[in-house]
Enzyme design. Structure first.
Site, mmCIF file in Angstrom:
data_model
loop_
_atom_site.group_PDB
_atom_site.id
_atom_site.type_symbol
_atom_site.label_atom_id
_atom_site.label_comp_id
_atom_site.label_asym_id
_atom_site.label_seq_id
_atom_site.Cartn_x
_atom_site.Cartn_y
_atom_site.Cartn_z
ATOM 1 N N GLU A 47 9.316 -15.713 19.160
ATOM 2 C CA GLU A 47 9.960 -17.036 18.563
ATOM 3 C C GLU A 47 11.247 -17.376 19.376
ATOM 4 O OE1 GLU A 47 11.754 -15.943 14.887
ATOM 5 O OE2 GLU A 47 11.266 -17.909 13.910
ATOM 6 N N ASN A 108 10.531 -25.243 14.271
ATOM 7 C CA ASN A 108 10.279 -23.972 15.059
ATOM 8 C C ASN A 108 9.049 -24.136 15.419
ATOM 9 O OD1 ASN A 108 10.565 -21.196 15.811
ATOM 10 N ND2 ASN A 108 11.755 -20.585 14.103
ATOM 11 N N LYS A 125 6.189 -23.719 12.596
ATOM 12 C CA LYS A 125 6.553 -22.628 11.422
ATOM 13 C C LYS A 125 6.342 -23.227 10.229
ATOM 14 C CE LYS A 125 9.629 -18.744 10.763
ATOM 15 N NZ LYS A 125 11.004 -18.203 11.264
ATOM 16 N N GLU A 143 17.946 -20.859 9.044
ATOM 17 C CA GLU A 143 16.628 -21.641 9.780
ATOM 18 C C GLU A 143 16.619 -23.177 8.913
ATOM 19 O OE1 GLU A 143 13.018 -20.317 11.231
ATOM 20 O OE2 GLU A 143 13.724 -18.326 10.825
ATOM 21 N N CYS A 169 7.035 -15.460 13.288
ATOM 22 C CA CYS A 169 7.778 -14.639 12.507
ATOM 23 C C CYS A 169 7.868 -14.604 10.940
ATOM 24 C CB CYS A 169 9.323 -14.825 12.632
ATOM 25 S SG CYS A 169 10.647 -13.487 12.235
ATOM 26 N N ASN A 194 11.774 -12.865 15.396
ATOM 27 C CA ASN A 194 13.207 -12.349 15.755
ATOM 28 C C ASN A 194 13.648 -11.555 14.309
ATOM 29 O OD1 ASN A 194 15.109 -14.053 18.004
ATOM 30 N ND2 ASN A 194 13.059 -14.866 17.595
HETATM 31 N N1 CDV Z 1 13.037 -15.527 12.236
HETATM 32 C C1 CDV Z 1 12.641 -15.109 11.030
HETATM 33 O O1 CDV Z 1 11.849 -15.726 10.354
HETATM 34 N N2 CDV Z 1 13.022 -14.122 10.656
HETATM 35 C C2 CDV Z 1 12.914 -13.593 9.209
HETATM 36 C C3 CDV Z 1 14.072 -12.994 8.484
HETATM 37 C C4 CDV Z 1 14.694 -13.913 7.860
HETATM 38 C C5 CDV Z 1 14.069 -11.474 7.883
HETATM 39 C C6 CDV Z 1 11.759 -12.348 8.956
HETATM 40 O O2 CDV Z 1 10.897 -12.350 8.220
HETATM 41 O O3 CDV Z 1 11.899 -11.603 9.958
#
Ligand code: CDV
Length: 302
Positions: A47, A108, A125, A143, A169, A194
Site C-alpha cells: 500500500e 488510497n 480501498k 487516512e 491493508c 502498512n
Molecule cells: N494502513 C492501514 O489500513 N492500517 C491499518 C491500521 C489502522 C492499523 C491496519 O489495519 O493495519
C-alpha cells in the site's frame, strides 16, 4: 491441463519522507527484476508504495499533501516501473495515493498492471480506517483526512487467464472483502499494507500484531478458497515501526511463503490454482450450501 500462476510478493523496507520518487522507483524496479528472475509472472507491492505512510501526520500545507499524490499513472516518475514490467514480461499490483483525473477525488488505490506494462484494472480501498483529526490516546492515523472511501466495489480482473482481485491493508481484516471478491470469482487476492507495530489505544495487544495480520488473511483464503498474496511496507519509517510478515497463503489457509526481514525482500511461490477446486469440494461448495436468504442482516445492518 494444470493451471498455475507464479506469484511474487515484493515487500519493501521503509520509504522515508526524505526519499526522492526516483530513488523509490529504482527500489521497486530492482524488486521487480528479482521477482522476474525467480520466475514470477505477477508481483504485488505494498500500500502507498511510492511514499512514506503520510497519514501518520496532520499536514496543513496543501503543497506538501499534493506531493504525496499521483495525478497520473504512470507519470513521468513512475513510467520506468511500467517499462520494466513490459521488458521483463511481469505484471504487478502497486499501491499509491491517487488524485483522480476526472473529478479530483482522492483515493488510497491499487492498480493492476499487465505483462505489457498497461493498466488492467483499479481498486480503491473500501475500508478506510482512522480519523480525520488526531484523537487523544490513539495512534495518529488520519487516512480519513486524506482519502475518500473507495467507490469501485470489489472488482476482479482477468490476468493471464487468472481471476485476480485486490485489497488494501485494513480491508484484509474484514471478511466481507474476501467474500465479495470470491463471489466475483477471484482466484487470487493481492494485498498491500502498512501496519504500525504499536497502537496507543491497545498497548496490551501489541504482542498479537503479527497474529492479527495473518489470522484474517489465512481465514479469508480458507473460507473463500482463494490464494492470498500480501506485501508489507516494513521497518522503521519516519520514526514509526511497521510490521513485516509479507506472505503467500494457499486456499487451504496455510502460509506457503513468508518474508523474514523488515527490508526490501522478494518471496515467490507457484500458486496451484487447481487447489481451489479441491478445497471447494472438501467444504465450500457455495452453490450447494450457501444460504444467502439467511444472511440478510449482513447487508441490512452496518
Ligand atoms: N494502513 C492501514 O489500513 N492500517 C491499518 C491500521 C489502522 C492499523 C491496519 O489495519 O493495519
Amino acid at each position: 491441463m494444470a493451471r498455475d500462476l507464479t506469484i511474487a510478493v515484493c515487500q519493501t523496507g521503509p520509504i522515508q519522507k526524505s526519499a526522492q520518487r526516483a530513488e523509490t522507483v529504482d527500489r521497486l524496479v530492482a524488486l521487480l527484476e528479482r521477482a522476474a528472475a525467480a520466475g514470477a509472472e505477477i508481483a504485488v507491492f505494498p500500500e502507498l508504495a511510492l511514499t512514506t505512510f503520510f497519514p501518520r501526520w496532520r499536514i496543513d500545507d496543501q503543497a506538501e499533501i499534493e506531493a504525496f499524490f499521483e495525478p497520473a499513472m504512470p507519470g513521468p516518475q513512475t513510467q520506468r516501473l511500467y517499462d520494466a514490467a513490459a521488458r521483463l514480461k511481469i505484471g504487478f499490483a502497486l499501491g499509491y495515493a491517487e488524485l483522480a483525473r476526472v473529478d479530483g477525488g482522492r483515493f488510497n488505490t491499487m492498480d493492476l498492471v499487465g505483462q505489457d506494462g498497461t493498466l488492467v484494472g483499479r481498486y480503491r480501498k473500501i475500508h478506510v480506517p482512522g480519523s480525520s483529526e488526531p484523537e487523544p490516546g490513539t495512534t495518529v492515523h488520519l487516512e480519513r483526512r486524506y482519502f475518500e472511501p473507495g467507490n469501485l466495489g470489489f472488482p476482479v480482473f482477468v490476468y493471464r487467464g487468472v481471476r485476480v482481485g485486490m485489497a488494501i491493508c485494513n480491508d484484509r481484516r474484514w471478511p466481507e472483502t474476501y467474500r465479495m471478491l470470491c463471489l466475483n470469482g477471484a482466484e487470487i487476492v493481492l494485498i498491500g499494507y502498512n501496519t504500525p507495530l504499536q497502537l496507543d489505544e491497545a498497548p496490551a495487544l501489541a504482542h498479537l500484531r503479527m497474529f492479527h495480520n495473518h489470522l484474517p488473511m489465512q481465514a479469508g483464503a480458507y473460507q473463500n478458497t482463494v490464494w492470498v498474496a500480501a506485501a508489507a511496507k516494513a521497518g522503521v519509517e519516519d520514526g514509526q515501526a511497521l510490521i513485516g510478515g509479507s506472505c503467500i497463503i494457499a486456499p487451504t489457509g496455510e502460509i506457503a511463503a513468508q518474508a523474514m526481514s523488515l527490508d526490501d525482500e522478494v518471496i515467490v511461490h507457484r500458486a496451484d490454482l487447481d487447489l481451489i477446486a479441491v478445497c471447494r469440494k472438501v467444504n465450500f461448495d457455495f452453490a450447494k450450501y450457501r444460504r444467502p436468504d439467511q444472511y440478510r442482516l449482513i447487508t441490512d445492518q452496518v
